[in-house]
Motif scaffolding. Structure first.
Motif, PDB file in Angstrom:
ATOM      1  N   ALA A  45       0.825  -1.209   0.000  1.00 48.20           N
ATOM      2  CA  ALA A  45       0.000   0.000   0.000  1.00 48.20           C
ATOM      3  C   ALA A  45       0.860   1.260   0.000  1.00 48.20           C
ATOM      4  CB  ALA A  45      -0.929  -0.011   1.208  1.00 48.20           C
ATOM      5  N   LYS A  46       1.921   1.264   0.851  1.00 48.31           N
ATOM      6  CA  LYS A  46       2.790   2.436   0.893  1.00 48.31           C
ATOM      7  C   LYS A  46       3.540   2.630  -0.417  1.00 48.31           C
ATOM      8  CE  LYS A  46       3.632   3.136   5.828  1.00 48.31           C
ATOM      9  NZ  LYS A  46       4.660   3.247   6.891  1.00 48.31           N
ATOM     10  N   HIS A  47       3.974   1.514  -1.039  1.00 48.40           N
ATOM     11  CA  HIS A  47       4.660   1.654  -2.322  1.00 48.40           C
ATOM     12  C   HIS A  47       3.725   2.209  -3.373  1.00 48.40           C
ATOM     13  CE1 HIS A  47       5.903   0.334  -6.373  1.00 48.40           C
ATOM     14  NE2 HIS A  47       7.083   0.697  -5.939  1.00 48.40           N
ATOM     15  N   ALA A  48       2.478   1.727  -3.393  1.00 45.79           N
ATOM     16  CA  ALA A  48       1.517   2.240  -4.362  1.00 45.79           C
ATOM     17  C   ALA A  48       1.269   3.725  -4.158  1.00 45.79           C
ATOM     18  CB  ALA A  48       0.206   1.453  -4.250  1.00 45.79           C
ATOM     19  N   GLU A  49       1.167   4.125  -2.884  1.00 42.70           N
ATOM     20  CA  GLU A  49       0.977   5.544  -2.585  1.00 42.70           C
ATOM     21  C   GLU A  49       2.168   6.376  -3.047  1.00 42.70           C
ATOM     22  OE1 GLU A  49       0.526   8.475   1.308  1.00 42.70           O
ATOM     23  OE2 GLU A  49       0.330   6.310   1.530  1.00 42.70           O
ATOM     24  N   THR A  50       3.385   5.870  -2.776  1.00 39.77           N
ATOM     25  CA  THR A  50       4.593   6.575  -3.202  1.00 39.77           C
ATOM     26  C   THR A  50       4.676   6.660  -4.714  1.00 39.77           C
ATOM     27  OG1 THR A  50       5.786   5.836  -1.229  1.00 39.77           O
ATOM     28  CG2 THR A  50       7.112   6.570  -3.096  1.00 39.77           C
ATOM     29  N   GLU A  51       4.318   5.575  -5.385  1.00 44.42           N
ATOM     30  CA  GLU A  51       4.395   5.553  -6.849  1.00 44.42           C
ATOM     31  C   GLU A  51       3.422   6.551  -7.462  1.00 44.42           C
ATOM     32  OE1 GLU A  51       4.857   2.058 -10.140  1.00 44.42           O
ATOM     33  OE2 GLU A  51       3.207   1.843  -8.727  1.00 44.42           O
ATOM     34  N   VAL A  52       2.194   6.559  -6.973  1.00 46.27           N
ATOM     35  CA  VAL A  52       1.200   7.506  -7.491  1.00 46.27           C
ATOM     36  C   VAL A  52       1.631   8.945  -7.215  1.00 46.27           C
ATOM     37  CG1 VAL A  52      -1.167   8.336  -7.228  1.00 46.27           C
ATOM     38  CG2 VAL A  52      -0.711   5.875  -7.342  1.00 46.27           C
ATOM     39  N   ARG A  53       2.106   9.201  -5.994  1.00 42.05           N
ATOM     40  CA  ARG A  53       2.527  10.559  -5.642  1.00 42.05           C
ATOM     41  C   ARG A  53       3.706  11.006  -6.488  1.00 42.05           C
ATOM     42  NH1 ARG A  53       3.974  11.816   0.505  1.00 42.05           N
ATOM     43  NH2 ARG A  53       1.732  11.437   0.675  1.00 42.05           N
ATOM     44  N   SER A  54       4.704  10.118  -6.680  1.00 42.86           N
ATOM     45  CA  SER A  54       5.899  10.505  -7.420  1.00 42.86           C
ATOM     46  C   SER A  54       5.605  10.788  -8.884  1.00 42.86           C
ATOM     47  CB  SER A  54       6.955   9.405  -7.310  1.00 42.86           C
ATOM     48  OG  SER A  54       6.525   8.218  -7.953  1.00 42.86           O
ATOM     49  N   LEU A  55       4.654  10.043  -9.462  1.00 44.09           N
ATOM     50  CA  LEU A  55       4.383  10.189 -10.896  1.00 44.09           C
ATOM     51  C   LEU A  55       3.326  11.241 -11.211  1.00 44.09           C
ATOM     52  CD1 LEU A  55       4.445   6.431 -11.966  1.00 44.09           C
ATOM     53  CD2 LEU A  55       6.245   8.131 -12.260  1.00 44.09           C
ATOM     54  N   THR A  56       2.416  11.488 -10.290  1.00 39.46           N
ATOM     55  CA  THR A  56       1.314  12.411 -10.566  1.00 39.46           C
ATOM     56  C   THR A  56       1.361  13.681  -9.723  1.00 39.46           C
ATOM     57  OG1 THR A  56      -0.183  11.442  -8.918  1.00 39.46           O
ATOM     58  CG2 THR A  56      -0.131  10.418 -11.113  1.00 39.46           C
ATOM     59  N   GLY A  57       2.029  13.613  -8.578  1.00 39.52           N
ATOM     60  CA  GLY A  57       2.045  14.764  -7.678  1.00 39.52           C
ATOM     61  C   GLY A  57       0.861  14.817  -6.736  1.00 39.52           C
ATOM     62  N   ALA A  58      -0.036  13.827  -6.811  1.00 36.29           N
ATOM     63  CA  ALA A  58      -1.205  13.803  -5.937  1.00 36.29           C
ATOM     64  C   ALA A  58      -0.758  13.626  -4.485  1.00 36.29           C
ATOM     65  CB  ALA A  58      -2.139  12.655  -6.329  1.00 36.29           C
ATOM     66  N   GLY A  59      -1.178  14.521  -3.630  1.00 39.07           N
ATOM     67  CA  GLY A  59      -0.813  14.447  -2.224  1.00 39.07           C
ATOM     68  C   GLY A  59       0.533  15.065  -1.891  1.00 39.07           C
ATOM     69  N   ALA A  60       1.230  15.625  -2.879  1.00 38.82           N
ATOM     70  CA  ALA A  60       2.529  16.245  -2.626  1.00 38.82           C
ATOM     71  C   ALA A  60       2.352  17.522  -1.826  1.00 38.82           C
ATOM     72  CB  ALA A  60       3.244  16.550  -3.938  1.00 38.82           C
ATOM     73  N   VAL A  61       3.362  17.834  -1.019  1.00 35.02           N
ATOM     74  CA  VAL A  61       3.316  19.041  -0.191  1.00 35.02           C
ATOM     75  C   VAL A  61       3.453  20.273  -1.068  1.00 35.02           C
ATOM     76  CG1 VAL A  61       4.428  20.275   1.682  1.00 35.02           C
ATOM     77  CG2 VAL A  61       4.283  17.792   1.743  1.00 35.02           C
TER      78      VAL A  61
END
Length: 530
Positions: A514-530
């Motif tokens: 789950a954490k890897h999926a969250e990191t992958e989505v955030r890194s590629l899309t910026g969703a949830g980025a600060v």
């Protein structure tokens, strides 16, 4: 230089210091004091501004002083540094810039800890970041000592020592008072001055040879004392197998190390979006590429106009090649134009050093406060503000950098930076890439990757010709050399990746999908980025 000419040189040289202190004072009055303001400048810089700041942060004393000096002394082999420093930015652009901006807040450890157990990962990544930063700072201190000693007309140890101490004091002031906002504007001003000064010197060198690059290269080869060998591979890294392996090791460190430098990674947090991070990387590549092309001309120009003998007499490692070239192009030490041009170049070089040491000190103090202090603080102890801890850490790091800078003052600054790049490539890059791209990566793998690259790199440097066993070593009178190469990258970089893999496959901890999926989505899309 003596009399009025030296007074003029010192006056011009002092202007930049006054300007940068003014910027720092102005910013400190308008500072909010929050962590985001201190570490990332409020994330308000545009891609162009950040691109100039990245160029100002990256083009250090190693580039402005050390690389032209190596080219002037070793010809073609010195150009290899240019290739390594520039190609490294392709790794940053395609693999790091956007992903780091999306996944982290202030430091490298933020990216890794987002999907791992925070405490051990932050301690490991913070330790590695501080180590790399201190090694990088040493190179800047050595460059400052060589430069100001030449400006004062004193090549003895006293002038260099006081210069190193002064630079250390200034960097603590910049960081503790102004934070990232002041540091960024210092870097922007420095980048503009550096590009302008480099363009002027390049044009003057080409005018001296009537635009004939072939004549420039032939004259440089003749004055070098090596003839055609000066323009061919092998003068420094040729010959036996050890020298060739040293070259491969250096190239590996330079190409991979940039993506692991804490002060470069932290620059991508100062822009509001990942798209802005990518655009700022493109701006910086254009500026850095243009500078390094001109650095080649300056290196061969110093060899052709000043001559290697005069360079070695001034500084055995060649760190004063560009200032001496400026002095000669302006008419010599007895001319007002030559003195003024020399002073301007010295001011630009000193601006380069101050801007870089401010950026590196800020990144390392952020690692101490945001990663190490937050992880090692005893439970129940009174929690201090991270910004307060970071300011105190800047002072401590400054003391360590000053001490090591005094010890290594006779080494070439480009060579010293090569060591910092090797440690960054060995300890920081493996854990960063594994965290971003390997689904099964675990906490043990992360910790092993950092220490598995960091410890071998440092141990190999200690037992290398850099420290003992040769006339150019830190301790020439003793010999405990066991490792034959000057740069450990060819051994320590693979060990870092291997240790990360081994720690992961032997870990009993199941990977957190789950954490890897969250990191992958955030890194590629910026969703949830600060």
């Amino acid at each position: 230089m003596t009399g009025n000419h030296q007074t003029l040189a010192l006056l011009l040289f002092s202007v930049f210091v006054a300007i940068t202190l003014g910027i720092t004072t102005w910013v400190s009055r308008n500072r909010q004091g929050s962590e985001e303001e201190f570490y990332a400048g409020g994330r308000l810089f545009s891609p162009m501004e950040n691109g100039f700041a990245v160029a100002g942060d990256y083009v250090s004393a190693a580039s402005f002083l050390g690389v032209p000096g190596l080219i002037a002394l070793f010809g073609y082999d010195g150009v290899l540094y240019v290739v390594g420093f520039l190609v490294a930015w392709l790794v940053v652009l395609f693999l790091v810039a956007e992903l780091v901006r999306n996944c982290g807040r202030f430091t490298l450890a933020d990216v890794v800890a987002s999907r791992m157990s925070e405490r051990p990962v932050r301690i490991a990544a913070g330790t590695s970041s501080v180590t790399v930063s201190v090694l990088y700072l040493v190179a800047q201190m050595v460059g400052a000592g060589s430069l100001v000693a030449l400006l004062l007309g004193r090549t003895g140890g006293g002038a260099r020592a006081w210069t190193v101490i002064g630079v250390g004091a200034l960097m603590v002031i910049y960081v503790s008072m102004g934070g990232m906002r002041a540091t960024t504007w210092i870097q922007i001003v420095k980048a503009a001055l550096m590009m302008g000064g480099t363009v002027v010197l390049t044009v003057l060198v080409l005018v001296r040879f009537h635009g004939d690059l072939d004549s420039l290269l032939r004259t440089a080869a003749e004055r070098s004392g090596h003839g055609d060998a000066f323009l061919a591979p092998g003068l420094k890294y040729g010959g036996d197998l050890t020298a060739r392996l040293d070259f491969v090791s250096l190239g590996l460190a330079l190409v991979l190390g940039t993506a692991g430098l804490p002060h470069i990674l932290s620059r991508f947090y100062t822009v509001p979006t990942a798209r802005a991070a990518r655009r700022s990387a493109i701006w910086s590549i254009g500026l850095i590429g243009g500078f390094y092309l001109m650095a080649i001309v300056l290196g061969f120009g110093a060899a052709a106009i000043v001559g290697p003998d005069a360079l070695r007499e001034s500084n055995a490692a060649g760190n004063t090649a560009v200032p001496l070239l400026a002095l000669d192009l302006g008419g010599g030490a007895d001319s007002t134009v030559g003195t003024a041009l020399f002073a301007v170049v010295a001011a630009v070089a000193f601006a380069t050093i101050l801007a870089v040491v401010a950026g590196v000190t800020l990144a390392s103090s952020a690692s101490v406060a945001h990663d190490l202090y937050a992880s090692l603080r005893r439970r129940g102890a009174r929690r201090r503000s991270e910004v307060t801890v970071a300011r105190a850490a800047a002072a401590g790091i400054g003391v360590v950098a000053i001490a090591l800078g005094l010890l290594a003052r006779d080494l070439n600054v480009a060579f010293l930076v090569g060591l910092a790049f090797a440690v960054a490539a060995s300890a920081n890059l493996p854990v960063l890439l594994y965290s971003l791209f390997w689904r099964d990566f675990t906490t043990r793998g992360a910790v092993w990757a950092v220490y598995g690259g960091l410890i071998p790199a440092l141990v190999l440097v200690v037992f290398s010709p850099v420290v003992s066993g040769s006339p150019d070593s830190l301790f020439p009178g003793v010999d405990f050399q066991l490792f034959p190469l000057e740069n450990p990258g060819i051994v320590s970089v693979p060990l870092g990746f291997l240790a990360g893999w081994l720690g992961t496959v032997t870990s009993s901890e199941p990977p957190d999908e789950a954490k890897h999926a969250e990191t992958e989505v955030r890194s590629l899309t910026g969703a949830g980025a600060v």
